[in-house]
Design a protein around this motif. Structure first.
Motif, PDB file in Angstrom:
ATOM      1  N   THR A   5       0.735  -0.990  -0.237  1.00 21.80           N
ATOM      2  CA  THR A   5      -0.250   0.338   0.216  1.00 21.80           C
ATOM      3  C   THR A   5       0.605   1.328  -0.123  1.00 21.80           C
ATOM      4  N   GLN A   6       0.716   1.790  -1.151  1.00 23.34           N
ATOM      5  CA  GLN A   6       1.652   3.400  -1.651  1.00 23.34           C
ATOM      6  C   GLN A   6       0.030   4.353  -1.221  1.00 23.34           C
ATOM      7  N   ARG A   9      -1.893   8.402  -3.547  1.00 26.40           N
ATOM      8  CA  ARG A   9      -1.661   8.397  -4.856  1.00 26.40           C
ATOM      9  C   ARG A   9      -1.507   8.853  -5.218  1.00 26.40           C
ATOM     10  N   CYS A  23       5.109   4.084   2.365  1.00 29.13           N
ATOM     11  CA  CYS A  23       4.808   2.728   1.816  1.00 29.13           C
ATOM     12  C   CYS A  23       4.628   1.397   3.108  1.00 29.13           C
ATOM     13  N   LEU A  90       7.449   3.899  -7.386  1.00 31.53           N
ATOM     14  CA  LEU A  90       7.284   2.731  -6.850  1.00 31.53           C
ATOM     15  C   LEU A  90       7.911   1.873  -6.046  1.00 31.53           C
ATOM     16  N   GLY A 107       3.682  -1.738  -4.927  1.00 29.27           N
ATOM     17  CA  GLY A 107       2.754  -1.127  -4.633  1.00 29.27           C
ATOM     18  C   GLY A 107       1.821  -0.191  -6.288  1.00 29.27           C
ATOM     19  N   GLU A 108       0.969   0.245  -5.887  1.00 35.23           N
ATOM     20  CA  GLU A 108       0.354   0.842  -7.600  1.00 35.23           C
ATOM     21  C   GLU A 108       1.006   2.177  -7.716  1.00 35.23           C
ATOM     22  N   ARG A 111       2.342   8.922  -7.761  1.00 32.79           N
ATOM     23  CA  ARG A 111       1.956  10.073  -8.924  1.00 32.79           C
ATOM     24  C   ARG A 111       2.693  10.977  -8.873  1.00 32.79           C
TER      25      ARG A 111
ATOM     26  N   GLN B  39       2.941  -4.248 -16.343  1.00 32.22           N
ATOM     27  CA  GLN B  39       2.768  -2.793 -16.218  1.00 32.22           C
ATOM     28  C   GLN B  39       1.306  -3.141 -16.636  1.00 32.22           C
ATOM     29  N   SER B  42      -2.933   1.405 -15.482  1.00 33.79           N
ATOM     30  CA  SER B  42      -3.703   1.667 -13.711  1.00 33.79           C
ATOM     31  C   SER B  42      -2.372   1.219 -13.249  1.00 33.79           C
ATOM     32  N   GLY B  43      -0.785   1.012 -13.629  1.00 30.07           N
ATOM     33  CA  GLY B  43       0.631   1.783 -13.030  1.00 30.07           C
ATOM     34  C   GLY B  43       1.323   0.043 -12.617  1.00 30.07           C
ATOM     35  N   GLU B  44       0.111  -0.998 -11.497  1.00 26.39           N
ATOM     36  CA  GLU B  44       0.834  -1.638 -10.777  1.00 26.39           C
ATOM     37  C   GLU B  44       1.694  -2.593 -11.525  1.00 26.39           C
TER      38      GLU B  44
END
Lengths: 115, 115
Positions: A5-6, A9, A23, A90, A107-108, A111, B39, B42-44
């Motif tokens: 989990t980051q 977002r 993170c 990331l 993680g996602e 940005r 990837q 969505s980026g993950e």
């Protein structure tokens, strides 16, 4: 089992400010790594923490720093932001023990946009 | 020299066909691991498959297989029976040695599956 989990977002900052990204790794994972992803440079390794100690560091200026807490959660900080710091950051966790694949679980991402 | 080279910026494949994504690597360490990640937009980053340098057989995971040619330092990803959901960026990565988690990533290949 919860993934990596980051937070946050998405975020927007201006030049000169600083930012802290967080993170939370997969439960039981002791290694946390950070990567910067940009269209021009691709994925670049920032640093890795294992059991609260920085184990590896990439080729980034000292403005980029990180730490890991006793519960394996990690933060990275970027001070004096520059436009070029705009990227997807990331976080990845892994068991960190030697032997075995040791694949990274990502993680996602966070940005960051620097204006 | 680049540690990981992916020479195909973009690839197209017809649905249900097989596709090969190329990856070459450069290392003098006899112990290393090779990884492929997907990837989506969505980026993950999603781990697909792993090949260790001492593994005698090519790795397979469902529709993914890794064509490991050690002497040529290549680790191509083969996706069989492509699906629309396979459209994404694919990254080849390498970790040298067994300690630490500094991964080197290629620049990626954008795969588009055509219905």
């Amino acid at each position: 089992k919860a993934g990596v989990t980051q937070t946050p977002r998405y975020l927007i900052k201006t030049r000169g400010q600083q930012v802290t990204l967080s993170c939370s790794p997969i439960s039981g994972h002791r290694s946390v790594s950070w990567y910067q992803q940009t269209p021009g440079q691709g994925l670049q390794f920032l640093f890795e923490y294992f059991s609260e100690t920085q184990r590896n560091k990439g080729n980034f200026p000292g403005r980029f720093s990180g730490r890991q807490f006793s519960n394996s959660r990690s933060e990275m900080n970027v001070s004096t932001l520059e436009l070029g710091d705009s990227a997807l950051y990331l976080c990845a966790s892994s068991l960190g023990a030697s032997g075995g694949p040791g694949e990274l679980f990502f993680g996602e991402g966070s940005r960051l946009t620097v204006l | 020299a680049q540690k990981i080279t992916q020479t195909q910026p973009g690839m197209f494949v017809q649905e249900k066909e097989a596709v090969t994504l190329d990856c070459t690597y450069d290392t003098s360490d006899p112990s290393y691991g090779l990884f492929w990640y997907k990837q989506p937009s969505s980026g993950e980053m999603i781990f697909l498959i792993y090949q260790g340098s001492y593994d005698q057989q090519n790795a397979t995971e469902g529709r993914y297989s890794l064509n490991f040619q050690k002497a040529r330092k290549s680790a191509n990803l083969v996706i069989s029976a492509s699906q629309l959901g396979d459209s994404a960026m694919y990254f080849c990565a390498m970790r040298e040695g067994w300690t630490g988690n500094q991964f080197y990533f290629g620049t990626g290949t954008s795969l588009t599956v055509i219905p």
